[in-house]
Design a protein around this motif. Structure first.
Motif: not given
Length: 159
Positions: A61-88
């Motif tokens: 997930p850390a590598v995936l997050a870095v890829i999303f940040y570097l490519t500025k993939f906002e929609k992917g980051l939003k989904w990724f945030t939801d995955v972290y939030t709702y997994s709790i």
């Protein structure tokens, strides 16, 4: 102690949901990944060994997050945030509902295999309190926890 843990987990979920709808929300995956890696490093320094599966589960997930940040993939980051939030939230529901169900008998324990990996013990101390079974306490606490989670999940999507 378990009631305090319950309130802390619910508060963290609600806070993450509130932050997810702001600009700070895109940094939630980075913050959680960094925190988890720091905890793994502390565990390594204390035990002088690292479980390979733990390292891989944190690295992917850390590598995936870095890829999303570097490519500025906002929609992917939003989904990724939801995955972290709702997994709790899923871990909380697992602890409140499925763990007490698995304790009912050996068959359910084998069917609900995911309960073997649960680190939250919230309903265990309520078992038999006031003559009420643990599963009833879990359902009661789950009902109160899920109301703000669902409300915030549906209200943030409308914006």
């Amino acid at each position: 102690m378990s009631l305090a843990l319950y309130f802390i987990v619910v508060a963290v979920i609600v806070l993450l949901q509130k932050l997810a709808s702001t600009k700070i929300g895109t940094y939630i995956p980075c913050a959680i990944s960094t925190g988890a890696i720091v905890l793994l490093l502390i565990k390594f320094l204390v035990n002088s060994s690292v479980d390979f599966s733990d390292a891989v589960c944190l690295a992917i997930p850390a590598v995936l997050a870095v890829i999303f940040y570097l490519t500025k993939f906002e929609k992917g980051l939003k989904w990724f945030t939801d995955v972290y939030t709702y997994s709790i939230a899923v871990a909380l529901m697992n602890s409140l509902i499925f763990v007490p169900l698995a304790k009912l008998n050996g068959v359910l324990d084998k069917i609900l295999y995911i309960t073997n990996y649960n680190d939250l013990d919230i309903t265990g101390s309520f078992s038999g309190l006031a003559g009420i079974p643990e599963i009833v306490w879990g359902l009661f606490l789950a009902a109160f926890a899920i109301l703000p989670i669902i409300y915030l999940a549906t209200s943030s999507r409308r914006k």
